[in-house]
Write a protein that holds these residues in place. Sequence first.
Motif, PDB file in Angstrom:
ATOM      1  N   CYS A 119      42.574  34.871  38.800  1.00 38.02           N
ATOM      2  CA  CYS A 119      43.174  36.154  37.784  1.00 38.02           C
ATOM      3  C   CYS A 119      42.604  36.049  36.236  1.00 38.02           C
ATOM      4  N   ASN A 171      49.442  41.024  41.317  1.00 33.60           N
ATOM      5  CA  ASN A 171      50.158  40.630  39.937  1.00 33.60           C
ATOM      6  C   ASN A 171      49.447  42.122  39.468  1.00 33.60           C
ATOM      7  N   CYS A 172      48.039  42.240  39.915  1.00 39.92           N
ATOM      8  CA  CYS A 172      46.943  42.858  39.046  1.00 39.92           C
ATOM      9  C   CYS A 172      46.212  44.044  40.043  1.00 39.92           C
ATOM     10  N   CYS A 211      46.487  37.968  34.624  1.00 31.27           N
ATOM     11  CA  CYS A 211      47.934  36.747  34.534  1.00 31.27           C
ATOM     12  C   CYS A 211      47.718  34.997  34.932  1.00 31.27           C
ATOM     13  N   TYR A 244      46.908  34.125  38.082  1.00 29.37           N
ATOM     14  CA  TYR A 244      46.917  34.398  38.944  1.00 29.37           C
ATOM     15  C   TYR A 244      46.030  33.003  39.867  1.00 29.37           C
ATOM     16  N   CYS A 285      44.377  40.706  42.983  1.00 33.01           N
ATOM     17  CA  CYS A 285      45.960  39.864  42.651  1.00 33.01           C
ATOM     18  C   CYS A 285      46.852  40.397  43.004  1.00 33.01           C
TER      19      CYS A 285
END
Length: 839
Positions: A564, A548-549, A567, A569, A546
């Motif tokens: 994900c 963002n993570c 989040c 995504y 991911c």
Amino acid sequence: MQSKNVYIKIALPIAIDQLFTYQLKSYQNESNLIGRRALVSFANRSLTGVIVDYDGNPSSDYVIKEVTELIDDEPIFDASVIKLCSWIAEYYMASLGETLKAALPQGMSPKTIIKANILPHIENDAFEAFFKNSPKRKELFDVLKNQNKAVSVGTLQKKLRTASVSQFLTKLEEFGLIEFKEVETKRVKAKKMKTVRFESQYFSDDEKYLELLKQAEKKSPQRLKLLEMLYEMSQSGIGKVLYKELLNYFSAPTINSLKKLNVISIELEEVDRNDFNKPVNSLARTNEFELKLTDEQAIATNAIVSAMNKEEFKTFLLHGVTGSGKTLVYIQTIHECLKKGKTALLLVPEISLTPQLIDRFEKVFSGEIAVIHSRMSDGDRYDAWRKARSNRARIVIGARSAIFAPLQNLGLIIVDEEHEASYKQESPNPRYNARDTAIVRASFESAVVVLGSATPSFESYYNAQIKRYELLQILSRADGAKMPQVKAIDTISAGKSGQILGTFSKEMLDQIISRIEKHEGIILFQNRRGFASFLECPDCAEVPTCKNCSVTLVYHKTSNQLRCHYCGYTAKAHRFCVRCGYPNMSEVGTGTQRIEDELNEFLLSNEIDASIERMDLDTTKLKGSHRAMLERFSEGRTDILLGTQMVAKGIDFERVTLVGVVNADIQLFLPDFRAGERTLQLLLQVSGRAGRSSSKSGEVLIQTAHPNNPAIIHALEDDYIGFYHKEIIYRKNALYPPYSRFCMIEFTSEDDNQLTTAVKHFIFGFPRSEKYIVLGPVLPTISKIRGRYRRLIIIKDIKEFDQNGNHIRSAIKKAVENYNKKKFAKVKFTVDIDTYQNV
Ligand code: ADP
Ligand code: ZN
């Protein structure tokens, strides 16, 4: 009665641990303000708070604002629930307002809506003067004029950038410019439905009834049928029925014809939403109340009942192996509790709040139960809450938040599957554990608590060992059924000798086939949903992660997406490797969906006719689907029930003779000191679904790559207690719970540098003490979620030195105080006392 100004303290649903004083002007009846909700303005917002106290000595340093609106006509919180919430707020370090909010069913947080009607007026000098004195009045007036629909107080406050609009509204009204057409509060309301009542003389007086029949015979055969149906119902003590329900069988004119004859009345009446959608089919085997208790059950029941007779607080740990009949002990003790005129609360984990469990209780206590869980609509939950509050339901069954159930005169709290981590609320505040809270609630209300489990948490078992709880044991199965045979299949060695096909060992497949042939039930357990876990390039080992993570993306085959789970995504899943271009990514890890596909293919190619159903979060979203699935399985229309934890808990069907654990290792290597305990618990629970019949024996097969791991070995031997005694030594040496209170402070920020400085500063301000150990900053396994970096401080608060956690709380408060002296604007933190989260 004289009216006067009353000052009250209100708890607001914000993270500030403080009460706020407001006033009610010319309030007439101050007797029962506590426990009622009030709408107030606070920092330019309008918030719903709860009145928790009077302020006899209000500060004169500042202007005390007026309450915008008193929401309830009578208290919705009893003093006892407020007291419980105060304890939670204190212990788990949340604000009282946040806690009270968590205690109410969702959907009960109201928003006041205002519909103002602009009255005809002439714009003259007086008009101008009125506005000149206060531009806000003009602004408000203009807003309302352009508004053709209802608008909330909050919206008006925002538009006017002011904390209170009520004074302006009142002025406009006084001046004759507007009229409140309606000031309503948007929230769940009691539901009304057309109800047919037929408690009339016609059904108690045979002569009159016969006359009616004769009349109907001539005029309308339909009416005749309706009369007969109503007669039968009234004979069994039923006096009303929903109009809508009758419409399933009869036309409206037929029904109305009886109304004209005054045989029935049709009225809009308040109803309980929960009373509909009552299942026709029942998953309960028998009315268990009629069963004779086994000796072990009787000993447990008697101990609990005699504690209830003393009307003193006491905690029991009921350790009963799977199938030992704990439910019957619950039923008997609840029955005794009601007999004393008291109420009872049964907490179960969300996941085992199955239709079967509810049916079993409904069968015994029909009509007395309110069920509260998270998958209900707001309306349903509100009705269940009201039913308990008004004493129409004297038993509440529910998941975590049911610990706040508004039951009065509570005699007994049962926490079933007390070891379940889902009793702990992870987020948001208050991060409470409903099991531990149950004990506190019982102690406040002099009630008895029963913690029940086949695999107690080590914390509870330890408490029983040191005699803080009284231990009750049921070590044999109730109705003559035997514990199943449990066997491990070593997937590594099976693979080497060619005994593995895909995910399954040949041995497991052979057993599955033989059960299908005998038409016996099979449960397959895999603790992971979806298809494969992730994609991996066999050439360069690239794994899509991911953005963002810091986690790998989960592969969902049906949608061909990478997702994900932290989040949300999503990205398209490519067959080729985006890094090196290798044309064929491989699917790694195995979820329920993939197993289902694999098994179907295998059965098809071997020409075996069998049906599989998958039961996990993805397949049980529709209302009623969970129940229907269980019914098909219990009736033998499904051969294999395949699923996640949902198949591991609380299912009791005699026809199940094989339980297969597809991969026992999923839990085993999580970064969690409870990993072994959790694995053993899960394996024993799922194994317990097999062999529930006295005539057929059950078998459990566990596939694992680690057959020598202690958790697996003890699962094979069905030896919970042995494992406990081994593990507890390690827990003691490492100062893990139950020897310490495990707390986690989590810091997050988009700015990694500021985060690092902030955490260091926090730790710096932490008072030193021998009573606890502070570890950190810890970089967690998942170091970034939703674009925010994470750091942890882990605290082991040694219980021997800090019984109630007073030391650690005051230390954290001091650290926070020091931390707040500097501004770390981009950093947020949360405190989790008695945490269950992985590091
Ligand atoms: P647990 O919850 O402890 O796993 P259950 O309450 O599901 O066990 O009981 C297992 C089965 O045994 C149920 O079908 C239940 O009806 C049955 N049972 C329990 N107690 C008795 C009893 N005293 N006599 C006969 N059957 C019983
Ligand atoms: Zn993500």
